[in-house]
Design a protein around this motif. Sequence first.
Motif, PDB file in Angstrom:
ATOM      1  N   ARG A 268       0.854  -1.183   0.000  1.00 64.32           N
ATOM      2  CA  ARG A 268       0.000   0.000   0.000  1.00 64.32           C
ATOM      3  C   ARG A 268       0.892   1.236   0.000  1.00 64.32           C
ATOM      4  O   ARG A 268       2.068   1.191   0.382  1.00 64.32           O
ATOM      5  N   LEU A 269       0.298   2.355  -0.418  1.00 62.74           N
ATOM      6  CA  LEU A 269       1.013   3.616  -0.562  1.00 62.74           C
ATOM      7  C   LEU A 269       0.177   4.723   0.051  1.00 62.74           C
ATOM      8  O   LEU A 269      -1.028   4.810  -0.176  1.00 62.74           O
ATOM      9  N   ARG A 270       0.854   5.546   0.848  1.00 60.95           N
ATOM     10  CA  ARG A 270       0.220   6.748   1.397  1.00 60.95           C
ATOM     11  C   ARG A 270       1.134   7.929   1.146  1.00 60.95           C
ATOM     12  O   ARG A 270       2.329   7.763   0.896  1.00 60.95           O
ATOM     13  N   TYR A 271       0.583   9.121   1.206  1.00 61.58           N
ATOM     14  CA  TYR A 271       1.361  10.348   1.032  1.00 61.58           C
ATOM     15  C   TYR A 271       1.399  11.091   2.351  1.00 61.58           C
ATOM     16  O   TYR A 271       0.359  11.426   2.921  1.00 61.58           O
ATOM     17  N   LEU A 272       2.628  11.304   2.855  1.00 66.08           N
ATOM     18  CA  LEU A 272       2.843  12.004   4.115  1.00 66.08           C
ATOM     19  C   LEU A 272       3.906  13.063   3.898  1.00 66.08           C
ATOM     20  O   LEU A 272       5.014  12.763   3.450  1.00 66.08           O
ATOM     21  N   ASP A 273       3.551  14.300   4.217  1.00 70.33           N
ATOM     22  CA  ASP A 273       4.462  15.427   4.022  1.00 70.33           C
ATOM     23  C   ASP A 273       4.924  15.430   2.569  1.00 70.33           C
ATOM     24  O   ASP A 273       4.102  15.373   1.668  1.00 70.33           O
ATOM     25  N   GLN A 274       6.218  15.420   2.325  1.00 72.14           N
ATOM     26  CA  GLN A 274       6.707  15.458   0.945  1.00 72.14           C
ATOM     27  C   GLN A 274       7.035  14.070   0.406  1.00 72.14           C
ATOM     28  O   GLN A 274       7.633  13.942  -0.655  1.00 72.14           O
ATOM     29  N   TYR A 275       6.632  13.025   1.111  1.00 73.67           N
ATOM     30  CA  TYR A 275       6.990  11.655   0.753  1.00 73.67           C
ATOM     31  C   TYR A 275       5.803  10.825   0.280  1.00 73.67           C
ATOM     32  O   TYR A 275       4.693  10.950   0.797  1.00 73.67           O
ATOM     33  N   GLY A 276       6.086   9.935  -0.663  1.00 74.41           N
ATOM     34  CA  GLY A 276       5.222   8.790  -0.905  1.00 74.41           C
ATOM     35  C   GLY A 276       5.732   7.704   0.027  1.00 74.41           C
ATOM     36  O   GLY A 276       6.917   7.348  -0.016  1.00 74.41           O
ATOM     37  N   LYS A 277       4.889   7.204   0.911  1.00 72.82           N
ATOM     38  CA  LYS A 277       5.326   6.226   1.906  1.00 72.82           C
ATOM     39  C   LYS A 277       4.895   4.827   1.497  1.00 72.82           C
ATOM     40  O   LYS A 277       3.703   4.536   1.404  1.00 72.82           O
ATOM     41  N   LEU A 278       5.883   3.985   1.240  1.00 72.01           N
ATOM     42  CA  LEU A 278       5.657   2.599   0.856  1.00 72.01           C
ATOM     43  C   LEU A 278       5.424   1.773   2.111  1.00 72.01           C
ATOM     44  O   LEU A 278       6.218   1.847   3.050  1.00 72.01           O
ATOM     45  N   GLU A 279       4.330   1.020   2.123  1.00 75.58           N
ATOM     46  CA  GLU A 279       3.976   0.257   3.309  1.00 75.58           C
ATOM     47  C   GLU A 279       3.479  -1.134   2.932  1.00 75.58           C
ATOM     48  O   GLU A 279       3.006  -1.355   1.824  1.00 75.58           O
ATOM     49  N   ARG A 280       3.565  -2.042   3.902  1.00 77.78           N
ATOM     50  CA  ARG A 280       2.972  -3.385   3.816  1.00 77.78           C
ATOM     51  C   ARG A 280       3.409  -4.136   2.553  1.00 77.78           C
ATOM     52  O   ARG A 280       2.638  -4.864   1.950  1.00 77.78           O
ATOM     53  N   ILE A 281       4.665  -3.952   2.160  1.00 76.46           N
ATOM     54  CA  ILE A 281       5.191  -4.627   0.973  1.00 76.46           C
ATOM     55  C   ILE A 281       5.441  -6.090   1.330  1.00 76.46           C
ATOM     56  O   ILE A 281       6.180  -6.386   2.270  1.00 76.46           O
ATOM     57  N   CYS A 282       4.824  -7.003   0.587  1.00 76.14           N
ATOM     58  CA  CYS A 282       4.990  -8.412   0.907  1.00 76.14           C
ATOM     59  C   CYS A 282       4.825  -9.292  -0.327  1.00 76.14           C
ATOM     60  O   CYS A 282       4.106  -8.949  -1.260  1.00 76.14           O
ATOM     61  N   VAL A 283       5.515 -10.421  -0.288  1.00 77.87           N
ATOM     62  CA  VAL A 283       5.451 -11.436  -1.335  1.00 77.87           C
ATOM     63  C   VAL A 283       5.294 -12.779  -0.634  1.00 77.87           C
ATOM     64  O   VAL A 283       5.974 -13.039   0.369  1.00 77.87           O
ATOM     65  N   LEU A 284       4.416 -13.617  -1.149  1.00 75.62           N
ATOM     66  CA  LEU A 284       4.240 -14.948  -0.561  1.00 75.62           C
ATOM     67  C   LEU A 284       5.573 -15.689  -0.530  1.00 75.62           C
ATOM     68  O   LEU A 284       6.373 -15.603  -1.467  1.00 75.62           O
ATOM     69  N   LYS A 285       5.806 -16.424   0.538  1.00 74.97           N
ATOM     70  CA  LYS A 285       7.077 -17.104   0.770  1.00 74.97           C
ATOM     71  C   LYS A 285       7.524 -17.937  -0.432  1.00 74.97           C
ATOM     72  O   LYS A 285       8.683 -17.885  -0.848  1.00 74.97           O
ATOM     73  N   GLU A 286       6.601 -18.696  -0.995  1.00 75.26           N
ATOM     74  CA  GLU A 286       6.967 -19.589  -2.108  1.00 75.26           C
ATOM     75  C   GLU A 286       7.247 -18.840  -3.410  1.00 75.26           C
ATOM     76  O   GLU A 286       7.746 -19.430  -4.368  1.00 75.26           O
ATOM     77  N   GLU A 287       6.972 -17.530  -3.438  1.00 75.48           N
ATOM     78  CA  GLU A 287       7.197 -16.731  -4.646  1.00 75.48           C
ATOM     79  C   GLU A 287       8.358 -15.754  -4.492  1.00 75.48           C
ATOM     80  O   GLU A 287       8.599 -14.936  -5.380  1.00 75.48           O
ATOM     81  N   ARG A 288       9.068 -15.831  -3.390  1.00 75.54           N
ATOM     82  CA  ARG A 288      10.203 -14.925  -3.195  1.00 75.54           C
ATOM     83  C   ARG A 288      11.379 -15.345  -4.071  1.00 75.54           C
ATOM     84  O   ARG A 288      11.431 -16.459  -4.572  1.00 75.54           O
ATOM     85  N   ASN A 289      12.302 -14.435  -4.246  1.00 74.51           N
ATOM     86  CA  ASN A 289      13.502 -14.637  -5.065  1.00 74.51           C
ATOM     87  C   ASN A 289      13.197 -14.674  -6.557  1.00 74.51           C
ATOM     88  O   ASN A 289      13.946 -15.248  -7.336  1.00 74.51           O
ATOM     89  N   HIS A 290      12.091 -14.034  -6.953  1.00 76.14           N
ATOM     90  CA  HIS A 290      11.763 -13.861  -8.374  1.00 76.14           C
ATOM     91  C   HIS A 290      11.730 -12.378  -8.742  1.00 76.14           C
ATOM     92  O   HIS A 290      11.179 -12.018  -9.777  1.00 76.14           O
ATOM     93  N   HIS A 291      12.261 -11.526  -7.875  1.00 78.53           N
ATOM     94  CA  HIS A 291      12.300 -10.068  -8.074  1.00 78.53           C
ATOM     95  C   HIS A 291      10.918  -9.424  -8.001  1.00 78.53           C
ATOM     96  O   HIS A 291      10.732  -8.307  -8.460  1.00 78.53           O
ATOM     97  N   TYR A 292       9.929 -10.109  -7.409  1.00 80.28           N
ATOM     98  CA  TYR A 292       8.591  -9.539  -7.311  1.00 80.28           C
ATOM     99  C   TYR A 292       8.557  -8.349  -6.356  1.00 80.28           C
ATOM    100  O   TYR A 292       7.845  -7.377  -6.603  1.00 80.28           O
TER     101      TYR A 292
END
Length: 143
Positions: free
Chosen positions: A58-82
């Motif tokens: 998810r993405l929110r805007y705070l002050d002058q930033y775009g704040k990247l949050e809750r970034i996740c990839v399922l365990k079995e799909e990691r290491n594919h550059h997702y």
Amino acid sequence: MDIQVVQNEDQLKDAYKVRKIVFIEEQGVSPDLEMDEHDSSATHFVGYKNGIPVAASRLRYLDQYGKLERICVLKEERNHHYGQQMIQAMEEVIRENQYRKSKLNAQTHAEGFYQSLGYKTISDEFMDAGIPHVTMVKTLKTN
């Protein structure tokens, strides 16, 4: 991976499903902490592999930033550059909204990953949901 900015209830459910698996089931984060008051106003992303949701953020805007949050990839799909693909998609939306800086709170085990994408650590380690984190920032290049 096909990354979508969430536009409907089904996509939002898919994003929440991935977050629930990764953060609540895998990492033991309390559902009350994972699903918070910011979900209703955030821009959500979901990544699909062959029509199956495998990544979310998810993405929110705070002050002058775009704040990247809750970034996740399922365990079995990691290491594919997702994860990298999700961050790049989020950074593109930040730029489209005329912001030039991004910020995130990284779990410390992922700090090197974010550094490889140009993020710089600007805080000491702190605890969030019982997991050590650091705050990181990046100035986005214009296209």
